[in-house]
Motif scaffolding. Structure first.
Motif, mmCIF file in Angstrom:
data_model
loop_
_atom_site.group_PDB
_atom_site.id
_atom_site.type_symbol
_atom_site.label_atom_id
_atom_site.label_comp_id
_atom_site.label_asym_id
_atom_site.label_seq_id
_atom_site.Cartn_x
_atom_site.Cartn_y
_atom_site.Cartn_z
ATOM 1 N N HIS A 275 32.662 12.589 13.597
ATOM 2 C CA HIS A 275 33.213 12.857 12.269
ATOM 3 C C HIS A 275 32.550 14.139 11.756
ATOM 4 O O HIS A 275 31.687 14.116 10.875
ATOM 5 N N GLY A 466 33.918 7.028 17.104
ATOM 6 C CA GLY A 466 34.812 8.131 16.820
ATOM 7 C C GLY A 466 36.023 8.248 17.709
ATOM 8 O O GLY A 466 36.667 9.298 17.775
ATOM 9 N N LEU A 499 42.486 9.445 16.733
ATOM 10 C CA LEU A 499 42.440 9.959 15.368
ATOM 11 C C LEU A 499 42.297 8.833 14.350
ATOM 12 O O LEU A 499 41.619 8.979 13.333
ATOM 13 N N ASN A 501 40.567 6.344 14.756
ATOM 14 C CA ASN A 501 39.139 6.012 14.796
ATOM 15 C C ASN A 501 38.263 7.181 14.361
ATOM 16 O O ASN A 501 37.045 7.130 14.521
ATOM 17 N N GLY A 502 38.887 8.231 13.824
ATOM 18 C CA GLY A 502 38.125 9.313 13.214
ATOM 19 C C GLY A 502 37.698 10.433 14.135
ATOM 20 O O GLY A 502 36.838 11.237 13.756
ATOM 21 N N GLY A 504 37.164 13.712 15.239
ATOM 22 C CA GLY A 504 37.355 14.858 14.362
ATOM 23 C C GLY A 504 37.073 16.212 14.960
ATOM 24 O O GLY A 504 36.693 17.136 14.240
ATOM 25 N N ASN A 535 46.920 12.895 10.374
ATOM 26 C CA ASN A 535 45.503 12.491 10.350
ATOM 27 C C ASN A 535 44.603 13.641 9.923
ATOM 28 O O ASN A 535 43.449 13.726 10.349
ATOM 29 N N ASP A 537 42.921 14.099 7.388
ATOM 30 C CA ASP A 537 41.674 13.696 6.732
ATOM 31 C C ASP A 537 40.489 13.679 7.698
ATOM 32 O O ASP A 537 39.335 13.763 7.262
ATOM 33 N N CYS A 538 40.776 13.558 9.003
ATOM 34 C CA CYS A 538 39.697 13.581 9.998
ATOM 35 C C CYS A 538 38.952 14.913 9.990
ATOM 36 O O CYS A 538 37.803 14.977 10.445
#
Length: 543
Positions: A275, A466, A499, A501-502, A504, A535, A537-538
């Motif tokens: 992240h 992640g 994505l 699961n974050g 990034g 996604n 926001d990642c």
């Protein structure tokens, strides 16, 4: 850019937070030499005097320390044959060692039997009672575990480890109120002992009170000096309950906004989970508030900005890190990747120059040799790339990434199918985990069904922080690329899960084309940019 040490070990010493990478290969070699020297002394003595049971017992303990359990057990059994019958003290110690060996092997039936024999030799041994209590928990013999933990408490009424043991018994019986009473009592008695908070955290976690469990681990960081156990537990908890851990740290920051440790923990855990935007926010806070003026802060921020393809900002920060500490080879590798991709891209000369500075610090550093090989491959300088890869494999014959890359160069650039096949087949002997590169080797050997099974396995074995396992699976499915087999659909599905699961790293998602783990093929899919937009926001800084 791959992070070599995904799983960070954090340690807080005298109020300052220090990030410690996994032990270097050089340190491991030093330990190996020392171990070999110790073993040679034991082996030489036993070759001269095979009946020297004291030396054999010492060697058994060393073998146990070396995790060579079968050999340790063989020596322990031989000690019992050779020792005089009257030496009950050595007999007791040998059975206790056997119990420890069986425990390490997961052979709990034999462990219990060895402990019963040891108890017959020394009925007052609390070490035996403690081991019996803990192995009884492992085999779910709750009555025996309770009996033995209570025996310990009768002998030492303020033993917080035994209180924790009783709490575990009550949790398994679903007697949550009794369980929490035991660990609360330990905290009341030992308010300055980090371990009691770690123990209560475990009980709270098992009671599904995740944020409270994380808060206890954070409290453990503020008491005593030995806090590494709390940090390890917090990192492990974040792998399963990331939001709960981050929320607990956020609340701690609200209460104590000038404690830099909390920001650093959040940044480190965010990096651990890929992240990067979230980590960048915390690192910027550390710098803005002047909590720590350490090279690693600027280097971590540069890494995050590189992963977010913010190359100009990344270059500024990695240069600051190098200005503070010009002896860390990893900083030059980060700089090399930034230089290679910044501006119009393909700035190979600058990248090679930075990698060479890393190699000047440690000429055998595998990460630096691998980075140089990848740049040389991009320049189509295969012969020079092979020199770097061969240097790695000569020192680390089971380096899956190096074997895969050499196989790829031989297969696709040098058209040496025989050499490539040998490397790919060697990888198949390295195991099945995500770092073995097995699935990619299977694909190159034409065993796509097995490669697909590997992709499923790395996801089923445990979703890494992640969404990394989903990212690797997406890369493999897209490389296989059989529409009839549904591989494109599987690749898209795995990308969505990564994505979700974050995951990034915009660098891995949109830029990296180094063989063999990349999403180059997927970038041509109509759905690719749509998934990234959904996604986004990642890749945004958030608390």
């Amino acid at each position: 850019m791959k992070i070599r040490n995904i799983f960070l070990t954090l340690a807080i010493v005298a109020g300052c937070l220090v990030v410690t990478a996994q032990t270097s290969a050089d340190d491991a070699r030093v330990r190996d030499r020392i171990t070999q020297a110790v073993m040679k002394v034991y082996n030489d003595q036993l070759e001269k005097e095979p009946g020297d049971y004291n030396t054999r017992f010492a060697r058994a303990n060393q073998l146990f320390y070396n995790r060579e359990y079968a050999q340790a057990l063989a020596d322990a059994n031989e000690v019992l044959k050779q020792m005089p019958a009257k030496d009950r003290s050595l007999e007791f110690d040998t059975y206790l060692l056997k119990a420890r060996i069986y425990d390490a092997q997961g052979n709990y039936t034999e462990e219990i039997e060895a402990l019963r024999v040891a108890m017959g030799l020394n009925a007052k041994s609390m070490a035996c009672v403690d081991m019996l209590a803990k192995v009884s928990l492992k085999v779910n013999d709750l009555d025996a575990a309770e009996h033995n933990f209570k025996t310990i408490l009768r002998d030492t009424p303020m033993n917080y480890d035994a209180m924790y043991g009783l709490a575990q018994v009550e949790v398994l019986r679903n007697n949550y109120e009794k369980a929490i009473t035991q660990v609360d009592k330990a905290v009341e008695l030992f308010t300055a002992e980090p371990q009691v908070y770690i123990n209560r955290s475990d009980i709270l976690y098992k009671m599904n009170q995740y944020e409270a469990a994380a808060q206890d681990l954070i409290t453990a960081l503020s008491v005593g000096n030995n806090t590494s156990g709390a940090v390890r537990a917090l990192a492990s908890m974040s792998d399963l309950k990331y939001d709960a851990v981050m929320n607990a740290l956020s609340k701690s920051i609200d209460i104590a906004p000038r404690v830099g440790t909390f920001y650093y923990l959040r940044s480190s855990l965010a990096i651990r989970h890929f992240h990067y935007a979230q980590a960048a926010r915390e690192l910027k806070n550390i710098i803005a508030n002047d909590f720590y003026n350490d090279a690693s802060i600027y280097a971590d921020l540069a890494t995050c900005q590189l992963e977010l393809t913010q190359y100009d900002e990344a270059l500024v920060n990695i240069n600051k890190a190098i200005a503070i500490d010009d002896k860390n080879p990893d900083y030059y590798l980060t700089k090399a990747c930034i230089e290679r991709n910044s501006g119009q891209g393909n700035n190979y000369d600058a990248a090679i120059a930075s990698i060479d500075k890393a190699l000047a610090i440690n000429s055998n550093y595998s990460d630096a040799l691998m980075a140089k090989a990848r740049v040389l491959i991009a320049q189509r300088k295969e012969a020079d790339a092979l020199k770097c890869i061969n240097a790695i494999i000569d020192r680390e014959p089971v380096n899956g990434q190096a074997l895969l890359l050499r196989g790829w160069v031989n297969k696709y650039r040098l058209k040496n199918a025989v050499a490539a096949q040998k490397d790919f087949e060697t990888i198949l002997d390295l195991g099945n985990d995500i770092y073995s590169m097995r699935g990619f080797a299977l694909h190159e050997l034409g065993k796509d069904m097995d490669a697909r099974d590997w992709a499923k396995q790395i996801i089923q074995d445990g979703i890494l922080p992640g969404g990394y396992s989903y990212y690797v699976a997406a890369a493999l499915y897209s490389n296989i690329g059989d529409v009839a087999m549904g591989d494109k659909g599987k690749a898209i599905e795995c990308l969505r899960s990564a994505l979700a699961n974050g995951f990034g790293s915009l660098y891995e998602l949109k830029v990296n084309e180094d063989p063999c783990v990349n999403l180059k093929i997927m970038r041509s899919y109509v759905e690719f940019n749509e998934i990234l937009q959904q996604n986004e926001d990642c890749f945004k800084e958030r608390r």
